[in-house]
Structure formats: C-alpha cells, structure tokens
Design a protein around this motif. Structure first.
Motif, PDB file in Angstrom:
ATOM      1  N   LYS A 437     -48.683  78.023  10.756  1.00  0.00           N
ATOM      2  CA  LYS A 437     -48.622  79.468  10.685  1.00  0.00           C
ATOM      3  C   LYS A 437     -49.533  80.241   9.905  1.00  0.00           C
ATOM      4  N   SER A 473     -48.088  79.915  15.263  1.00  0.00           N
ATOM      5  CA  SER A 473     -47.605  81.367  14.705  1.00  0.00           C
ATOM      6  C   SER A 473     -48.888  82.175  14.288  1.00  0.00           C
ATOM      7  N   THR A 475     -50.198  86.122  12.623  1.00  0.00           N
ATOM      8  CA  THR A 475     -49.905  87.026  12.338  1.00  0.00           C
ATOM      9  C   THR A 475     -51.006  87.997  11.893  1.00  0.00           C
ATOM     10  N   LYS A 506     -46.070  82.588  19.038  1.00  0.00           N
ATOM     11  CA  LYS A 506     -45.715  83.853  18.624  1.00  0.00           C
ATOM     12  C   LYS A 506     -47.022  84.506  18.092  1.00  0.00           C
TER      13      LYS A 506
END
Length: 619
Positions: A437, A473, A475, A506
């Motif tokens: 992540k 992942s 962000t 994601k």
C-alpha cells in the motif's frame, strides 16, 4: 376591628410566631429535599459521586486542561444541608492540597488520609506559615508537586525551600521538583525527607543534575528536563543511575541526560548494556546532536513493546554544510540488535511539512494502532534532501518488511519535488519489496506525485526489475496538478510485468474541495460601514469596491467549475483502463494528510517540557 386583632399580640409573641414559622418552613423544605430520588442513595455512594466530580490529575506530569475550574465541586456544598455536612465530613474529598486555595481548611478536613500536595504550580506566592503547616504533614504525602520559584523566603529565614522538607515521607509515591536554579549550587538537590522515601516510584526534576547517593532508586517513571548543562552526568554515571531502576516504564530526557565531555576514546565500553525490560515509552528531546542519541541507545536493551519519540531542531535538522550533517540515520547506532522495538516495522510515514501545525521535527517508532501486529515508523519535519540519503537512512532503519508507506511533502511548490526526485524514490522503493500500500499525500506540492509514481516504472533490461512487485493499493491526494495520464501510463506499464493477482487493485483519489461548506462566495459584500465607523451609503468608492468583489467572486466560481471539470476528466481517464487497474474511487470530503503523525503525539512529556507550554497549570 382588624387593628384590634393585631394588637392582641405583643412584639415578643410575634417574634416567637415568626421563629416557629421559619422553623416549619425549614422542616418542610428539608423533608421535601429528602424525598428527592438522589437521597435514597447511601451516603457512601453520594461521596463517591462527589469525588468523581473533582478534577483528578495524573500522578506523573500532572497537567490539567485550563478550561474547567478545579474547584467547581465545592459548589455542591451549597445545594443543601445534608450535602454540606456530608462533604465537610468526608476526608478523601479534601485530600488534594493546593497552596493557592484554602490550604488550612483542606489540611484540617482531610483528617489523616494520604495527601496530594501542589505547591506553587498556580504561581501563588507561598507564605512561610502556609508552607510550614503543609510541610508538617509530610508523613501523609502521597504526591508532592513543587515549583520552588513561587516561594519567596520571609525576612530572617535562611536556606532554600528544599531545606524545609526534613521529615520522612514514608508513603510518597510521586515527586515533582521544579526549579530554575535559585539557591541550588551546581545543580545539586539538597537532602530532603531525611532520605526516607521508600515508596517513591515516579519522579520529575527540572534543572537538577545530581542528588544524594541512593536517593532515587526502583523508579517506574522518570522525567528529567532543562538540566544545568555544565553539571550533567557523564554517560557512565547516567547508565549507573538507570541500572538502579530496572522496572522503569516511562523515561523522558528533554535537554537533559548524559553528555559527551571528553574527546577521544569511548568513556563507556561498548559491551556495557543496561536492560530495561519493562520500558513502555522512551522520549529524548532537544539533545545537542543525533549521534549522542545513538551512543546512548547503543548501551540500552529495549523490548519489542517500547515506543520511542525523538524530537528537536539540533537533533533532526541539518546544522552544517557537510553531506551527512543532521542525517536522520545518525539517530540510531550501527548495531540495533539490542533495540528489539525496531524490528518488524510494517508501516512508515515520511512527512516533510512547513512549521504550520506542528513546529517541532520528530522521529518515533510506536506500536500499531487498532491492535494490529507490527510497528510503525514516523518521520516528520522540514527535512532537506541531505538528511534523507537512502543509502544512509535505510542502512540504519530496518524497513524491508514495510507493507504500507505514506509520504507527505508540502515544504515548497517546486517542479523538482523539493530535491526528492525520481532517482531518490527509486532508491527507496527498491528497498521495500514487501510494499502493498502506497499513499502519496502531496497536495499543492507540484512534481512530488509525479516523482514518486515515476519510481514505480519497471526498469526494462535483460532482466526486468519491477519496484514494489506486491503493490496493490495506491492513494493520491488530488489537486489541479494531478498527473492522471502519467499515472495511467505507469499502471498500464506495470501490468505488463505482473500477474493479475498482484496488479494494482485499488486506486483512491482524495479530492480536495476548493470551497467546502460554502453556500456563499468566500468574499462577502461589505456592510455599509467604513473603517471610521461612518455610513458609506452614497459613496462612489463603495460602488467600486462592490463591483471589484463581485468580479473576484465570479472569477473564483469559474475557477472552481474548471477544477471540477478537470476532476471529472481525470476520473474518466483513470477508469478507462480496467484491464490494468481494478477499482478507481474518487473520494470527497476526506480530510487531507490524515495519520501522518501518531495519535499519541504530542506526548505528555513534550507538552510538559515545552519552553512556552500551553498547559502547565496544575490543579
């Protein structure tokens, strides 16, 4: 007729009638009061409730919130006669003695219960009489928190305030002594309590650097701060002191602790290790240099549960022009095998921000939140590129097992990502093979997102190298500089070299709202009042100003609409590669840059020892 009836009673008879009437009214009120549901409670339960309405401070570093009044509970005595009598005869309700608030009454009503004593923490002047009456009860002291600077000796008296404490304190468990050095010679604490403090476990000292031998042993909590620089102990002396408290749970050293006095061979043999198996929290603040911290840590054995906090400009900011000056790598010794709390780091937060919210750089290693397994590494400050050289940094910090990385950069708005360019991030990310992540929190930091994303591009050679092969992942904070096309290109390129289970599953985009919670333009039309308080109705300048504000609001509205159109275009572009990218989610209303500091920061010791503390009043 009416006048005749009134004259039947003499004045004494009328007085007696009035007295009986008042007595009857008082009796009625009393009976009605006892019929209230709360009075069905036993007196013992009521006193427990009264006790819970008091403000009870921690026994170690007892800071209080300045907003509530500490003595509001005393108003309960004005409710009724029953409550007043119950409060007055409950000694434990009067067991916290403050030199600035009715100390004689509290001493009398506290009877023989153990006392929490706060002397001068509210900066009240203490008279000799009050001081002596409190000191005479030292056998009942359970806590003593003393600011020696608030005491002014009366004419004819001799010695410092510390010389007043001569009787033993057999039940004293917590001691705070604050002094700026007045009446203290060479930072040495004079003898107190005849050296008899067998129950003492928690200690906080300001300025003091030495004390009579065998005074403070078997401690569980220790805070030393603002010690006299010229009389601080050597490393060997300080380690000897720590060895006497193997049960330590909290240790805070702020502008205090061991110092390097000699230049040459090490003063302490490297083989000398002090084990602190119960230490839960270690805090070191404002030491003269990072290398001194590393030297101290090289002589300490810490267990996996120990949280560490290091802060201060001189420790964590570059102060010389040499390449490695102020490097964060210097905080840790080369051999960290005895620092078991540095093992199993799973999360890493690296944030470079200007001094807006938090004004002090810090590095910490803490346990994971929400009961998760592993440790978290936090680095926060206005670090420059020379402090973060990957080869140096990652040789000391064991981050190869990190599965979650969050990076934040908002120091300047430059196109070269503040010196942390693509090459920098390649060197970092290639050392994070377990990363799953990645969060890039770079709002309004032009070029930073592109630099980090660029480091994820596969290196195509005879043997293709894929940085962070387990990354699933991503962000990103979004603003007008979001490189959506570049992100899509990198994602599609990586997909060519990874199997479906390990592709990016994601992508979260945190969308900044340019004008949240706004039903009106930011620039409101002015009222018709000038700066001199006179009406501006009919003024030509008012009409001109109104037109300027209207124009500015219209421009701002167009700018926001354009921003939202860009956001929608970016979303469609990123959603257009489903074969390479899983879920794409644009989230609105999410606070930006959340979680880049631990929930436990700032710590109590940091707040207590600040030069200009926000909260220092005790009781």
């Amino acid at each position: 007729m009416y006048k005749t009836k009134l004259h039947k009673y003499s004045v004494p008879e009328l007085d007696l009638m009035e007295q009986k009437l008042q007595l009857s009214l008082s009796l009625i009120r009393g009976v009605r009061n006892f019929l209230q549901p709360i009075h069905y409670l036993p007196p013992e339960v009521l006193t427990i409730i009264f006790y819970e309405t008091q403000q009870h401070l921690p026994d170690f570093l007892p800071m209080s919130d300045p907003s509530p009044s500490t003595w509001h509970w005393l108003t309960l005595a004005a409710v009724c006669r029953h409550w007043r009598g119950l409060i007055a005869t409950s000694p434990h309700l009067w067991s916290e003695i403050d030199s600035g608030t009715l100390p004689e009454r509290f001493l009398k009503r506290s009877s023989a219960v153990p006392l929490k004593v706060y002397l001068g923490l509210k900066m009240y002047d203490m008279s000799e009489e009050i001081l002596q009456s409190i000191v005479s009860q030292s056998k009942r002291f359970r806590e003593l928190h003393l600011d020696a600077g608030s005491w002014e000796p009366s004419s004819g008296s001799s010695g410092s305030i510390f010389h007043r404490f001569t009787s033993p304190a057999p039940v004293l468990t917590s001691l705070t002594l604050i002094t700026e050095g007045r009446d203290i010679v060479n930072g040495t604490l004079p003898p107190i309590f005849s050296g008899q403090m067998p129950s003492l476990r928690k200690l906080c000292l300001k300025h003091l650097t030495s004390w009579p031998r065998n005074y403070f042993q078997s401690l569980t909590h220790l805070c030393l701060y603002n010690q006299n620089p010229s009389t601080r102990p050597t490393m060997d002396e300080f380690l000897e002191f720590l060895q006497g408290s193997p049960m330590l749970e909290e240790l805070a050293l702020v502008r205090a602790g061991p110092t390097l006095l000699d230049v040459g061979p090490p003063q302490v043999p490297p083989s000398r290790i002090i084990s602190l198996p119960h230490l839960r929290q270690l805090e070191i603040g404002e030491w003269p240099c990072a290398s001194l911290v590393a030297l101290f840590l090289s002589h300490i054995h810490l267990q996996s549960q120990t949280d560490m906090y290091f802060w201060g400009d001189r420790m964590l900011n570059a102060i010389h022009n040499s390449e490695d000056a102020g490097s964060l790598a210097l905080l840790l010794p080369e051999d960290i095998s005895k620092l078991e709390n540095m093992k199993d780091i799973k999360k890493w937060y690296l944030a470079r921000q200007p001094r807006v919210i938090l004004d002090t750089p810090f590095v910490s290693v803490t346990g994971m939140e929400n009961g998760e397994e592993g440790r978290t590494l936090y680095m926060y400050g206005t670090f420059n590129a020379s402090q973060l050289i990957p080869a140096q940094l990652l040789s000391r910090y064991p981050v190869s097992g990190v599965v979650s990385l969050a990076v934040r950069d908002s120091c300047t708005h430059t196109s070269n990502a503040n010196g942390l360019d693509v090459e920098f991030w390649k060197q970092v990310l290639e050392r994070l093979p377990a990363l799953e992540k990645l969060e890039i929190l770079a709002f309004r930091s032009v070029g930073f997102t592109r630099a980090v994303i660029g480091a994820l591009v596969p290196v195509v050679t005879s043997q293709t190298s894929l940085p962070c092969p387990l990354l699933t992942s991503l962000t990103i904070e979004h603003d007008v500089s979001l490189p959506a096309y570049f992100i899509r290109t990198v994602v599609e390129t990586r997909a060519q070299f990874t199997s479906a289970p390990t592709r990016l599953k994601k992508l979260r985009v945190l969308v900044f709202e340019p004008n949240p919670q706004n039903d009106k333009p930011i620039n409101q039309l002015r009222s018709g009042i000038t700066s001199d308080g006179e009406s501006s109705v009919g003024s030509n300048s008012d009409s001109d100003d109104t037109e300027d504000i209207r124009t500015e609001n219209e421009f701002q509205t167009r700018e926001e609409e354009e921003y939202r159109r860009h956001t929608e275009d970016d979303r469609k572009l990123l959603e257009g590669c489903p074969e390479s990218l899983g879920e794409v989610e644009f989230e609105y209303g999410i606070p930006l840059s959340v979680g880049i500091v631990p929930e436990t920061w700032p710590t109590r010791a940091f707040e207590w020892t600040r030069d200009n503390p926000v909260r220092r009043a005790v009781v």
